[in-house]
Design a protein around this motif. Structure first.
Motif, PDB file in Angstrom:
ATOM      1  N   GLY A 149       0.803  -1.221   0.000  1.00  0.00           N
ATOM      2  CA  GLY A 149       0.000   0.000   0.000  1.00  0.00           C
ATOM      3  C   GLY A 149       0.836   1.271   0.000  1.00  0.00           C
ATOM      4  N   ILE A 150       0.129   2.402  -0.058  1.00  0.00           N
ATOM      5  CA  ILE A 150       0.769   3.719  -0.088  1.00  0.00           C
ATOM      6  C   ILE A 150       0.601   4.361   1.285  1.00  0.00           C
ATOM      7  CG2 ILE A 150       0.789   5.980  -1.206  1.00  0.00           C
ATOM      8  CD1 ILE A 150      -0.584   4.639  -3.609  1.00  0.00           C
ATOM      9  N   PRO A 151       1.675   4.848   1.902  1.00  0.00           N
ATOM     10  CA  PRO A 151       1.550   5.514   3.199  1.00  0.00           C
ATOM     11  C   PRO A 151       0.526   6.647   3.147  1.00  0.00           C
ATOM     12  CG  PRO A 151       3.857   5.164   2.670  1.00  0.00           C
ATOM     13  CD  PRO A 151       3.081   4.795   1.447  1.00  0.00           C
ATOM     14  N   GLU A 152      -0.235   6.783   4.210  1.00  0.00           N
ATOM     15  CA  GLU A 152      -1.320   7.768   4.236  1.00  0.00           C
ATOM     16  C   GLU A 152      -0.819   9.187   4.018  1.00  0.00           C
ATOM     17  OE1 GLU A 152      -4.952   9.123   7.259  1.00  0.00           O
ATOM     18  OE2 GLU A 152      -3.733   7.355   7.687  1.00  0.00           O
ATOM     19  N   ASP A 153       0.369   9.492   4.539  1.00  0.00           N
ATOM     20  CA  ASP A 153       0.886  10.866   4.403  1.00  0.00           C
ATOM     21  C   ASP A 153       1.377  11.177   3.000  1.00  0.00           C
ATOM     22  OD1 ASP A 153       4.280  10.467   5.649  1.00  0.00           O
ATOM     23  OD2 ASP A 153       2.937   9.038   4.682  1.00  0.00           O
ATOM     24  N   LEU A 154       1.440  10.151   2.100  1.00  0.00           N
ATOM     25  CA  LEU A 154       1.890  10.380   0.726  1.00  0.00           C
ATOM     26  C   LEU A 154       0.753  10.349  -0.285  1.00  0.00           C
ATOM     27  CD1 LEU A 154       5.181   8.266   0.596  1.00  0.00           C
ATOM     28  CD2 LEU A 154       4.910  10.693   1.101  1.00  0.00           C
ATOM     29  N   ILE A 155      -0.449   9.949   0.168  1.00  0.00           N
ATOM     30  CA  ILE A 155      -1.586   9.837  -0.746  1.00  0.00           C
ATOM     31  C   ILE A 155      -1.851  11.151  -1.473  1.00  0.00           C
ATOM     32  CG2 ILE A 155      -4.109   9.640  -0.797  1.00  0.00           C
ATOM     33  CD1 ILE A 155      -2.907   6.970  -0.800  1.00  0.00           C
ATOM     34  N   GLU A 156      -1.756  12.262  -0.735  1.00  0.00           N
ATOM     35  CA  GLU A 156      -2.054  13.575  -1.329  1.00  0.00           C
ATOM     36  C   GLU A 156      -0.921  14.078  -2.210  1.00  0.00           C
ATOM     37  OE1 GLU A 156      -5.714  13.444   0.232  1.00  0.00           O
ATOM     38  OE2 GLU A 156      -4.970  15.017  -1.097  1.00  0.00           O
ATOM     39  N   GLU A 157       0.241  13.418  -2.158  1.00  0.00           N
ATOM     40  CA  GLU A 157       1.407  13.923  -2.876  1.00  0.00           C
ATOM     41  C   GLU A 157       1.678  13.208  -4.193  1.00  0.00           C
ATOM     42  OE1 GLU A 157       2.298  16.538   0.345  1.00  0.00           O
ATOM     43  OE2 GLU A 157       3.119  16.437  -1.669  1.00  0.00           O
ATOM     44  N   ILE A 158       1.141  12.008  -4.355  1.00  0.00           N
ATOM     45  CA  ILE A 158       1.596  11.150  -5.459  1.00  0.00           C
ATOM     46  C   ILE A 158       1.244  11.696  -6.834  1.00  0.00           C
ATOM     47  CG2 ILE A 158       1.589   9.064  -4.060  1.00  0.00           C
ATOM     48  CD1 ILE A 158      -1.090   8.313  -5.318  1.00  0.00           C
ATOM     49  N   PHE A 159       0.236  12.587  -6.927  1.00  0.00           N
ATOM     50  CA  PHE A 159      -0.139  13.130  -8.232  1.00  0.00           C
ATOM     51  C   PHE A 159       0.561  14.463  -8.538  1.00  0.00           C
ATOM     52  CE2 PHE A 159      -3.126  10.064  -9.555  1.00  0.00           C
ATOM     53  CZ  PHE A 159      -3.837   9.639  -8.448  1.00  0.00           C
ATOM     54  N   VAL A 160       1.408  14.922  -7.615  1.00  0.00           N
ATOM     55  CA  VAL A 160       2.157  16.156  -7.853  1.00  0.00           C
ATOM     56  C   VAL A 160       3.272  15.868  -8.844  1.00  0.00           C
ATOM     57  CG1 VAL A 160       3.614  17.930  -6.811  1.00  0.00           C
ATOM     58  CG2 VAL A 160       1.626  17.066  -5.570  1.00  0.00           C
ATOM     59  N   PRO A 161       3.410  16.657  -9.911  1.00  0.00           N
ATOM     60  CA  PRO A 161       4.467  16.409 -10.904  1.00  0.00           C
ATOM     61  C   PRO A 161       5.846  16.355 -10.266  1.00  0.00           C
ATOM     62  CG  PRO A 161       2.914  18.035 -11.731  1.00  0.00           C
ATOM     63  CD  PRO A 161       2.540  17.776 -10.311  1.00  0.00           C
ATOM     64  N   PHE A 162       6.653  15.347 -10.664  1.00  0.00           N
ATOM     65  CA  PHE A 162       8.037  15.136 -10.253  1.00  0.00           C
ATOM     66  C   PHE A 162       8.172  14.637  -8.820  1.00  0.00           C
ATOM     67  CE2 PHE A 162       8.046  18.562 -13.431  1.00  0.00           C
ATOM     68  CZ  PHE A 162       8.696  17.892 -14.436  1.00  0.00           C
ATOM     69  N   PHE A 163       7.026  14.382  -8.144  1.00  0.00           N
ATOM     70  CA  PHE A 163       7.128  13.779  -6.813  1.00  0.00           C
ATOM     71  C   PHE A 163       7.289  12.270  -6.973  1.00  0.00           C
ATOM     72  CE2 PHE A 163       6.576  13.364  -2.334  1.00  0.00           C
ATOM     73  CZ  PHE A 163       5.953  12.132  -2.165  1.00  0.00           C
ATOM     74  N   THR A 164       8.292  11.698  -6.321  1.00  0.00           N
ATOM     75  CA  THR A 164       8.508  10.258  -6.413  1.00  0.00           C
ATOM     76  C   THR A 164       9.176   9.751  -5.150  1.00  0.00           C
ATOM     77  OG1 THR A 164       9.562   8.479  -7.682  1.00  0.00           O
ATOM     78  CG2 THR A 164      10.736  10.584  -7.585  1.00  0.00           C
ATOM     79  N   THR A 165       8.861   8.523  -4.777  1.00  0.00           N
ATOM     80  CA  THR A 165       9.501   7.873  -3.636  1.00  0.00           C
ATOM     81  C   THR A 165      10.531   6.858  -4.108  1.00  0.00           C
ATOM     82  OG1 THR A 165       7.733   6.205  -3.557  1.00  0.00           O
ATOM     83  CG2 THR A 165       7.469   8.173  -2.172  1.00  0.00           C
ATOM     84  N   LYS A 166      10.717   6.747  -5.426  1.00  0.00           N
ATOM     85  CA  LYS A 166      11.645   5.772  -5.990  1.00  0.00           C
ATOM     86  C   LYS A 166      13.007   6.417  -6.203  1.00  0.00           C
ATOM     87  CE  LYS A 166       7.762   3.826  -8.608  1.00  0.00           C
ATOM     88  NZ  LYS A 166       7.231   3.559  -9.949  1.00  0.00           N
ATOM     89  N   ASN A 167      14.020   5.558  -6.292  1.00  0.00           N
ATOM     90  CA  ASN A 167      15.370   6.055  -6.557  1.00  0.00           C
ATOM     91  C   ASN A 167      15.575   6.389  -8.025  1.00  0.00           C
ATOM     92  OD1 ASN A 167      16.146   5.717  -3.870  1.00  0.00           O
ATOM     93  ND2 ASN A 167      16.709   3.578  -4.204  1.00  0.00           N
TER      94      ASN A 167
END
Length: 448
Positions: free
Chosen positions: A394-412
């Protein structure tokens, strides 16, 4: 190589001057006055030639740096010369001029591109320095406030004193809503500010939006975050360029004066070339960033067609393949009704679903009993939808609102535009994309 040839030239001319001076003394004491006259003339000619040679080299370097300072890249030094040292010096200066010109043109293109982005934005943007001077205001904010041109915060007093008071007390990361009424219409302006730093000067980035007509506050946050990312990427790239340029300049200047050619060191010339290679690399990185953003902005209008959902999802499943680790990932398809048709741009929605599928595969990884479900149907409101479900962590709750922001990524790896590009595609289809991550992650594409 250039400095070596110039160094040899200086040594040769100095030796010839010394020998000629010795010859004048020898002939003078030998009372051969006619020969002394010829030797003196030769000495004067050699001194003049030596001074002319040194001044010619210094003038070329001075002209070069003056041209760079004035952003004049038309200066060219002749390379068809009999003197090998001057020929190589001219060639090196011409190459350096071409490299600096290329970097300058790329920087101008990038600046114009970002300026155009801000001009076309459907949200008001302006930057204010601590003295209240407005350094930049895009056409949208001037249209919202019905005032042109905006040069200072005090001008807002002529529009609305309460709005001016809010701007006076506006602190970084604060937001407020202000009603603005004129003879034609009433607007509800959402105002948000964020701090930024440009060339060591603290600035306030202010975003103003008419929330009754344009975007809601979440989209305002997205714009601020996007511009912050752009500013961050630009500054991270430009800062090394500025630092290296200053270091290179110190090799050729002492105070406000240029160094004489004999003071130049081979090591400094080599460092100059290496520094310019780094500057070129930084410029290329920034261009790659620009291309990623251009890709995000240049999504074409959908070329829609009717297609059976079952056949379409089978194709998506085939494109995903089985990126399994230890255990295979089960990919299933469920369509209800069986003859459900979707009116979509096949290429664009395929891109969206493949991206979501790959994200799901990466999320599941080597997890046992990994499963991805593609579900298509009609919801209670009569709208067609496609869901992508996975049983990953799953996706951490604090990142749900961020994932659609351009250039936001949690990957390397990756550019971070996959989900924002998917959202853009769905908007062009007059639809939506939503995500829920509780127990399992579910992305839902809804079509109008």
């Amino acid at each position: 190589m250039v400095s070596k040839h110039i160094y040899l030239q200086l040594i040769l001319r100095t030796v010839l001057l010394s020998l000629t001076a010795l010859a004048v003394g020898f002939l003078f004491f030998g009372e051969k006055y006619i020969l002394v006259g010829f030797a003196l003339c030769l000495l004067v000619v050699q001194i003049y030639s030596f001074i002319y040679y040194v001044n010619q080299t210094n003038r070329k370097i001075a002209y070069f740096f003056d041209a760079i300072k004035n952003e004049d890249f038309t200066l060219r030094f002749p390379e068809k010369l009999s003197s090998k040292s001057l020929k190589e010096l001219n060639h090196s200066l011409n190459m350096l001029n071409a490299m600096v010109q290329d970097i300058h043109l790329k920087k101008q293109a990038q600046e114009q591109f970002y300026q155009e982005i801000l001009k076309q934005a459907d949200i008001g943007i302006m930057t204010v320095n601590p003295k209240g001077h407005i350094l930049y205001a895009n056409p949208t904010i001037e249209k919202l406030l019905n005032y042109h041109p905006l040069n200072h915060v005090k001008q807002l007093k002529q529009i609305d004193e309460k709005l001016y008071a809010k701007f006076q007390d506006l602190n970084p990361f604060e937001s407020s809503i202000h009603p603005l009424t004129n003879e034609r219409e009433k607007k509800e302006l959402a105002v948000k500010a964020t701090a930024m730093n440009l060339d060591g000067e603290p600035l306030l980035l202010v975003v103003v939006q008419d929330i009754r007509k344009e975007l809601d506050e979440k989209e305002t946050d997205s714009w601020v975050k996007l511009i912050r990312v752009l500013t961050h990427e630009i500054m991270n790239t430009i800062t090394p360029i500025t630092s290296i340029s200053e270091s290179i300049l110190k090799y050729y200047k002492k105070g406000e004066n240029l160094l004489a050619i004999e003071e130049l060191q081979e090591q400094h010339l080599q460092s100059t070339v290496k520094g310019l290679e780094v500057i070129k690399g930084q410029g290329s990185d920034l261009m790659n960033f620009v291309h990623s953003y251009r890709k995000f902005l240049s999504v074409p209008e959908p070329d829609r067609e009717l297609i059976y959902a079952q056949n379409f999802l089978e194709k998506v499943k085939l494109l995903l393949g089985n990126k399994s680790g230890v255990d295979p990932i089960d990919i299933s398809i469920a369509v209800d009704p069986q003859d459900l048709e979707l009116y979509i741009d096949v290429k664009q929605i395929t891109q969206v679903l493949v991206n979501l599928g790959k994200n799901a595969q990466q999320s599941i990884g080597n997890q046992q009993n990994g499963k991805i479900d593609f579900i298509a149907g009609i919801n209670r409101k009569g709208k067609k939808f496609v869901q992508v479900r996975d049983n990953g962590p799953g996706i951490p709750e604090d990142l749900i609102e961020e994932i659609f922001v351009p250039f936001f990524t949690t990957k390397n790896t990756g550019t971070g535009i996959g989900l924002s590009l998917s959202k853009q595609i769905m908007r062009l289809h007059k639809g939506t994309i939503q995500v829920i991550s509780r127990g399992q992650t579910v992305f839902t594409l809804t079509f109008d």
